[in-house]
Design a protein around this motif. Structure first.
Motif, PDB file in Angstrom:
ATOM      1  N   UNK A 124      85.801  66.663  22.669  1.00 44.97           N
ATOM      2  CA  UNK A 124      86.519  66.908  23.929  1.00 44.97           C
ATOM      3  C   UNK A 124      85.611  67.177  25.139  1.00 44.97           C
ATOM      4  N   UNK A 125      84.337  66.832  25.030  1.00 43.00           N
ATOM      5  CA  UNK A 125      83.471  67.010  26.202  1.00 43.00           C
ATOM      6  C   UNK A 125      83.773  65.910  27.231  1.00 43.00           C
ATOM      7  N   UNK A 126      84.054  66.362  28.462  1.00 42.14           N
ATOM      8  CA  UNK A 126      84.283  65.424  29.567  1.00 42.14           C
ATOM      9  C   UNK A 126      82.924  65.098  30.174  1.00 42.14           C
ATOM     10  N   UNK A 127      82.641  63.817  30.369  1.00 40.76           N
ATOM     11  CA  UNK A 127      81.295  63.404  30.793  1.00 40.76           C
ATOM     12  C   UNK A 127      81.321  62.068  31.537  1.00 40.76           C
ATOM     13  N   UNK A 128      80.258  61.825  32.294  1.00 40.55           N
ATOM     14  CA  UNK A 128      80.154  60.554  33.009  1.00 40.55           C
ATOM     15  C   UNK A 128      79.916  59.434  31.999  1.00 40.55           C
ATOM     16  N   UNK A 129      80.352  58.246  32.367  1.00 38.88           N
ATOM     17  CA  UNK A 129      80.193  57.096  31.481  1.00 38.88           C
ATOM     18  C   UNK A 129      78.772  56.548  31.555  1.00 38.88           C
ATOM     19  N   UNK A 130      78.094  56.887  32.670  1.00 36.12           N
ATOM     20  CA  UNK A 130      76.746  56.360  32.835  1.00 36.12           C
ATOM     21  C   UNK A 130      75.848  57.421  33.441  1.00 36.12           C
ATOM     22  N   UNK A 131      74.611  57.464  32.971  1.00 35.99           N
ATOM     23  CA  UNK A 131      73.654  58.475  33.419  1.00 35.99           C
ATOM     24  C   UNK A 131      72.744  57.869  34.494  1.00 35.99           C
ATOM     25  N   UNK A 132      72.426  58.670  35.510  1.00 30.60           N
ATOM     26  CA  UNK A 132      71.463  58.248  36.534  1.00 30.60           C
ATOM     27  C   UNK A 132      70.108  58.841  36.141  1.00 30.60           C
ATOM     28  N   UNK A 133      69.007  58.055  36.194  1.00 32.62           N
ATOM     29  CA  UNK A 133      67.702  58.614  35.822  1.00 32.62           C
ATOM     30  C   UNK A 133      67.411  59.893  36.607  1.00 32.62           C
ATOM     31  N   UNK A 134      66.946  60.931  35.903  1.00 26.39           N
ATOM     32  CA  UNK A 134      66.840  62.255  36.526  1.00 26.39           C
ATOM     33  C   UNK A 134      65.877  62.288  37.707  1.00 26.39           C
ATOM     34  N   UNK A 135      64.814  61.478  37.653  1.00 25.51           N
ATOM     35  CA  UNK A 135      63.837  61.481  38.756  1.00 25.51           C
ATOM     36  C   UNK A 135      64.451  60.943  40.058  1.00 25.51           C
ATOM     37  N   UNK A 136      65.518  60.159  39.953  1.00 30.14           N
ATOM     38  CA  UNK A 136      66.198  59.680  41.166  1.00 30.14           C
ATOM     39  C   UNK A 136      66.893  60.829  41.896  1.00 30.14           C
ATOM     40  N   UNK A 137      67.291  61.844  41.131  1.00 23.51           N
ATOM     41  CA  UNK A 137      68.099  62.922  41.728  1.00 23.51           C
ATOM     42  C   UNK A 137      67.272  64.158  42.066  1.00 23.51           C
ATOM     43  N   UNK A 138      66.395  64.554  41.143  1.00 21.42           N
ATOM     44  CA  UNK A 138      65.687  65.836  41.295  1.00 21.42           C
ATOM     45  C   UNK A 138      64.200  65.595  41.498  1.00 21.42           C
ATOM     46  N   UNK A 139      63.756  65.735  42.728  1.00 18.82           N
ATOM     47  CA  UNK A 139      62.386  65.373  43.104  1.00 18.82           C
ATOM     48  C   UNK A 139      61.947  66.252  44.267  1.00 18.82           C
ATOM     49  N   UNK A 140      60.785  65.949  44.803  1.00 20.39           N
ATOM     50  CA  UNK A 140      60.192  66.731  45.893  1.00 20.39           C
ATOM     51  C   UNK A 140      61.181  66.985  47.042  1.00 20.39           C
ATOM     52  N   UNK A 141      61.997  65.978  47.378  1.00 23.21           N
ATOM     53  CA  UNK A 141      62.867  66.085  48.554  1.00 23.21           C
ATOM     54  C   UNK A 141      64.306  66.477  48.222  1.00 23.21           C
ATOM     55  N   UNK A 142      64.555  67.023  47.057  1.00 33.48           N
ATOM     56  CA  UNK A 142      65.931  67.430  46.731  1.00 33.48           C
ATOM     57  C   UNK A 142      66.422  68.349  47.854  1.00 33.48           C
ATOM     58  N   UNK A 143      67.506  67.968  48.541  1.00 34.31           N
ATOM     59  CA  UNK A 143      67.819  68.655  49.801  1.00 34.31           C
ATOM     60  C   UNK A 143      68.649  69.929  49.685  1.00 34.31           C
ATOM     61  N   UNK A 144      69.235  70.230  48.520  1.00 30.57           N
ATOM     62  CA  UNK A 144      70.142  71.381  48.453  1.00 30.57           C
ATOM     63  C   UNK A 144      69.376  72.691  48.344  1.00 30.57           C
ATOM     64  N   UNK A 145      69.663  73.599  49.268  1.00 29.50           N
ATOM     65  CA  UNK A 145      69.062  74.935  49.249  1.00 29.50           C
ATOM     66  C   UNK A 145      70.160  75.935  48.916  1.00 29.50           C
ATOM     67  N   UNK A 146      70.045  76.572  47.774  1.00 29.73           N
ATOM     68  CA  UNK A 146      71.102  77.488  47.315  1.00 29.73           C
ATOM     69  C   UNK A 146      71.350  78.635  48.278  1.00 29.73           C
TER      70      UNK A 146
END
Ligand code: DWN
Ligand code: SAH
Ligand code: ZN
Length: 409
Positions: free
Chosen positions: A53-75
């Motif tokens: 019953x885990x709800x999940x995306x059908x496709x994964x995006x390579x992690x380096x595309x999302x989390x890198x030097x310029x990740x813009x979200x500041x908590x």
């Protein structure tokens, strides 16, 4: 036509229940004039595993595309969230980090919003954060950070260097990790025999109840429930021993895991599991109903924005959230409908939102000439924002909301 994929938790069959179509990376804010043809797109669709019953995306995006030097979200951009994490840290200090030389590890510490409190209290800690820019912000505050993705080998290395952790904590991060099996084996090794693994993420039941479909995007690979978390924990010799519903980010659950047999589960676990059963949140029929509600929001929001445009009204977006990327790209809302998006984050200002390319401007441009309507993309921070934007209301400004349905306040 039904589409399926393989479950990242149990290898069972995941059946798709909603397709958002072609979407860009939700946190990839473009520099104007840059090569837009290089923008990365993928098909964003979501499903549920029939076995666990885990709800999940059908496709994964390579992690380096999302989390890198310029990740813009500041908590640290939200004052409310600062208080939220401060309260949690203080509670951990008084209940879990009480031994001789307690040690806490945070997975995805971002700019150090939570660890700051532990550092100030002199508690031995380590943040593990792959996004270099935000990790540097944390380090500049005197927080110990390791710039890497947390996974099995990294956990083994931390164990060797620093010993067991009494607390491992992750906020809005575990649901970002498709290779979660590696994270959980790492946690199982690194966690002290009597320690706790605490994590909090958007809650499937709240997302379904509020039709907060914009919680579904590239970074949010999993939407957890107590049922799916309990199943996942058991596969790694861990047990779900506590759950707590949280009002932040539109409704989350804080899960506490411990080594199996180490702690007595709180009655709250059985209660939440029973409630999930009553709500049928893991039934395909319920999730397909959710999909129909999403389509209605999509139609209503598009209609409203077109009407306002025809009436010559000015509409500005408020908060260039990752969540808003799926809203704007799914509904086809571009700069012709929303003039710009106001955001306080320096790393987003002067850039263009993903896919639909609405300019992101500093807050002063909003307050210097209030628009007729503000489309509240950061709806999860509504209380904090409405409190500080009373002048906008006083000047006749109205808020457009789209969760749980499209309405104007
Ligand atoms: O899970 C995630 C959460 C924790 O943060 C990440 N995958 C990415 C990110 O998601 P988000 O961008 O949807 O999060 P927020 O917290 O809803 O983003 C709020 C945005 O609005 C930020 O860019 C800051 C901005 N903001 C603002 O301009 N004025 C926020 C507040 C409170 C304000 O007053
Ligand atoms: N905990 C913060 C940040 C959430 S944003 C908060 O609640 O506000 C998600 C964070 O997870 C990002 O900073 C991202 O760089 C980080 N992250 C993504 N994958 C990770 C992994 N495998 N290990 C550690 N951090 C990760
Ligand atoms: Zn599964």
């Amino acid at each position: 036509m039904s589409r399926t994929s393989c479950c990242r938790i149990c290898n069972g069959t995941v059946t798709e229940f909603f397709d958002f179509g072609r979407q860009p990376l939700s946190d990839c804010f473009l520099v104007p004039g840059s090569a837009v043809e290089k923008e990365f797109f993928f098909r964003l669709a979501i499903g549920i595993c029939a076995e666990c019953s885990m709800v999940q995306l059908m496709r994964e995006v390579p992690r380096e595309h999302m989390f890198h030097e310029d990740y813009p979200y500041h908590s640290s951009g939200s004052v409310y969230m600062r208080t939220h994490f401060e309260n949690l840290a203080k509670r951990l200090i008084s209940t879990e980090l009480t031994g001789d030389s307690p040690f806490a590890v945070e997975i995805g510490c971002n700019d150090g919003i939570m660890l700051q409190v532990l550092a100030d209290a002199g508690i031995r800690h380590l943040g593990v954060e792959p996004s270099g820019g935000v990790a540097d912000l944390a380090a500049a505050k005197g927080i110990r950070v390791r710039k890497s993705f947390f996974e099995d080998e990294v956990a083994a290395d931390i164990l060797e260097r620093e010993g067991h952790a009494d607390v491992i904590y992750a906020a809005n991060t575990l649901c970002h990790i498709p290779y979660i099996g590696s994270v959980l084996s790492g946690v199982t090794k690194l966690l002290a025999p009597g320690g706790v693994f605490v994590f909090e993420d958007p809650y499937l039941a709240d997302i379904v109840a509020r039709t907060s479909f914009d919680q579904i995007y590239d970074e949010h690979f999993f939407l957890f429930s107590a049922q799916s978390v309990q199943f996942m924990a058991r596969r790694h010799g861990l047990e779900l021993v506590d759950v707590e519903r949280l009002p932040v980010h539109g409704g989350e659950v804080r899960y506490t895991l411990a080594h199996r047999g180490a702690r007595e589960p709180s009655p709250a676990v059985a209660e939440l599991l029973a409630e999930e059963q009553r709500m049928s949140i893991s039934d395909l029929v319920t999730l397909e109903g959710f999909g129909e509600n999403v389509q209605k929001i999509f139609r209503d929001l598009t209609t409203l924005l077109l009407e306002l445009k025809a009436d010559g009204k000015r509409v500005v977006g408020y908060g260039a959230t990752a969540k808003s990327s799926v809203v704007t790209n799914f509904c086809g809302i571009g700069p012709e409908l929303v003039e710009f998006v106001s955001d306080i984050t320096p790393s987003k200002q002067g850039r263009l939102t993903p896919g639909v390319h609405i300019p992101v401007r500093p807050h002063e441009e909003f307050s210097d000439a209030y628009p007729d309507y503000a489309l509240l993309f950061a709806w999860n921070h509504a209380e904090e924002i409405m409190e500080k934007e009373q002048e906008f209301r006083a000047a006749g400004g109205k808020w457009i909301m789209y969760v749980p349905d499209v309405h104007v306040v």
